[in-house]
Design a protein around this motif. Structure first.
Motif, short mmCIF file in Angstrom:
data_model
loop_
_atom_site.label_atom_id
_atom_site.label_comp_id
_atom_site.label_asym_id
_atom_site.label_seq_id
_atom_site.Cartn_x
_atom_site.Cartn_y
_atom_site.Cartn_z
N GLU A 89 0.80 -1.23 0.00
CA GLU A 89 0.00 0.00 0.00
C GLU A 89 0.84 1.28 0.00
N TYR A 90 2.07 1.20 0.50
CA TYR A 90 2.91 2.38 0.65
C TYR A 90 4.27 2.14 -0.01
N GLY A 91 5.10 3.18 0.01
CA GLY A 91 6.46 3.06 -0.47
C GLY A 91 6.64 3.64 -1.86
N LYS A 92 7.90 3.85 -2.22
CA LYS A 92 8.22 4.39 -3.54
C LYS A 92 9.62 3.95 -3.94
N LEU A 114 -2.34 -0.72 -3.37
CA LEU A 114 -3.67 -0.63 -2.78
C LEU A 114 -3.95 0.81 -2.36
N PRO A 115 -5.19 1.26 -2.47
CA PRO A 115 -6.37 0.53 -2.95
C PRO A 115 -6.56 0.58 -4.46
N GLU A 116 -5.70 1.32 -5.17
CA GLU A 116 -5.85 1.42 -6.62
C GLU A 116 -5.71 0.07 -7.30
N ALA A 134 6.67 -6.55 1.31
CA ALA A 134 5.72 -6.78 0.23
C ALA A 134 6.44 -7.00 -1.09
N GLY A 135 7.54 -6.27 -1.29
CA GLY A 135 8.33 -6.46 -2.50
C GLY A 135 8.97 -7.83 -2.56
N CYS A 136 9.34 -8.36 -1.40
CA CYS A 136 9.86 -9.73 -1.32
C CYS A 136 8.80 -10.72 -1.79
N HIS A 137 7.58 -10.54 -1.30
CA HIS A 137 6.48 -11.41 -1.73
C HIS A 137 6.27 -11.32 -3.23
N ARG A 185 -6.16 -8.01 5.90
CA ARG A 185 -6.74 -6.88 5.16
C ARG A 185 -6.36 -6.94 3.69
N VAL A 186 -5.13 -7.33 3.41
CA VAL A 186 -4.64 -7.37 2.02
C VAL A 186 -5.15 -8.62 1.30
#
Length: 266
Positions: free
Chosen positions: A62-65, A91-93, A131-134, A176-177
């Motif tokens: 959901e976050y990060g850049k 998320l949520p886009e 999340a990037g690992c996943h 939630r995800v």
């Protein structure tokens, strides 16, 4: 766990004076639009045919850049690599399945264009944290990163979502995800492991709850296919520091990861 050969390589890597160089210069990337988002390519001046680290940031999907890379670009460039960091819709886009598709599109762009920036498209290692690992594990295991030379997986519990729920690990952040159980198999990297050998894989886990158990289970499943796996015990790290400290002087994960990279594509 890390075997004797990997420990030897890691000890050798610790003598590479790259972090001193990293502190002296902060390389500027070139930014490109790969279709659904942007990515940054970091490459030394005059580079040609260098191995490439393709990085996907974390942030709970959901976050990060892409700019949140710390010392990674300077450290890796100093050690003879190109470095790529991507944005992806979040998320949520965009649902997780869409995020994985973005990662695959970014990888395809890099594979097709990295030679123009000094990288070798046949020597790309996918790397991600949290999340990037996943997302790197998911796309790498399911064949969405064609020709990828290796995977460097840095701290997630989301390797097998059904097992995570069964073991009581489907806490709020994950629930939630991954709210739809009918999607768990498709979004679990473990679903794509059995039946074939995968590229060499480095799996690191922090001391955060459940990380070691989930990472070890995933590593054993990969090893059963004949895949070369390096398992790094990062239980001394927090979930954040295992990413933040990469490239720091004397950092154990950095040395072990660099040894893996050098032995895989260096």
């Amino acid at each position: 766990m890390i075997d004797r050969r990997t420990l030897l390589l890691a000890s050798m890597a610790a003598f590479v004076p790259a972090t001193t160089l990293a502190r002296q210069s902060s390389p500027s990337p070139k930014t490109f639009d790969y279709g659904t988002a942007k990515l940054d390519i970091y490459a030394p001046d005059g580079a040609s045919g260098l191995p490439v680290v393709f990085f996907v940031h974390g942030g709970a999907w959901e976050y990060g850049k892409r700019s949140q890379v710390g010392a990674k670009p300077a450290f890796l460039l100093a050690n003879g690599f190109c470095f790529v960091s991507i944005d992806y819709r979040m998320l949520p886009e965009a649902a997780v399945a869409t995020q994985a598709s973005d990662v695959e599109k970014a990888y395809a762009y890099v594979s097709a264009n990295i030679a123009k920036h000094g990288g070798d498209p046949k020597r790309i290692v996918g790397m991600g944290h949290s999340a990037g690992c996943h997302l790197i594990a998911l796309t790498g295991m399911r064949g969405g990163l064609p020709g990828v030379a290796g995977l460097l997986l840095d701290d997630t519990r989301a390797y097998d979502l059904a097992a995570l729920e069964k073991n009581g690990g489907m806490v709020r952040a994950y629930a939630r995800v991954f709210s739809d159980p009918s999607q768990w198999a498709a979004l679990s990297p473990a679903s794509y492991v059995d039946g074939r050998k995968h590229p060499p894989t480095f799996i690191a886990y922090s001391g955060a709850s459940g990380r070691g158990e989930e990472s070890k289970a995933f590593a054993e499943r990969l090893r059963a296919t004949g895949t070369e796996v390096t398992l790094f015990d990062g239980s001394a790290y927090t979930h954040m520091s295992i990413n933040r400290d990469f490239g720091s002087d004397g950092d154990a994960l950095t040395a072990a990861a660099l040894a893996f990279l050098k032995s895989t594509v260096g």
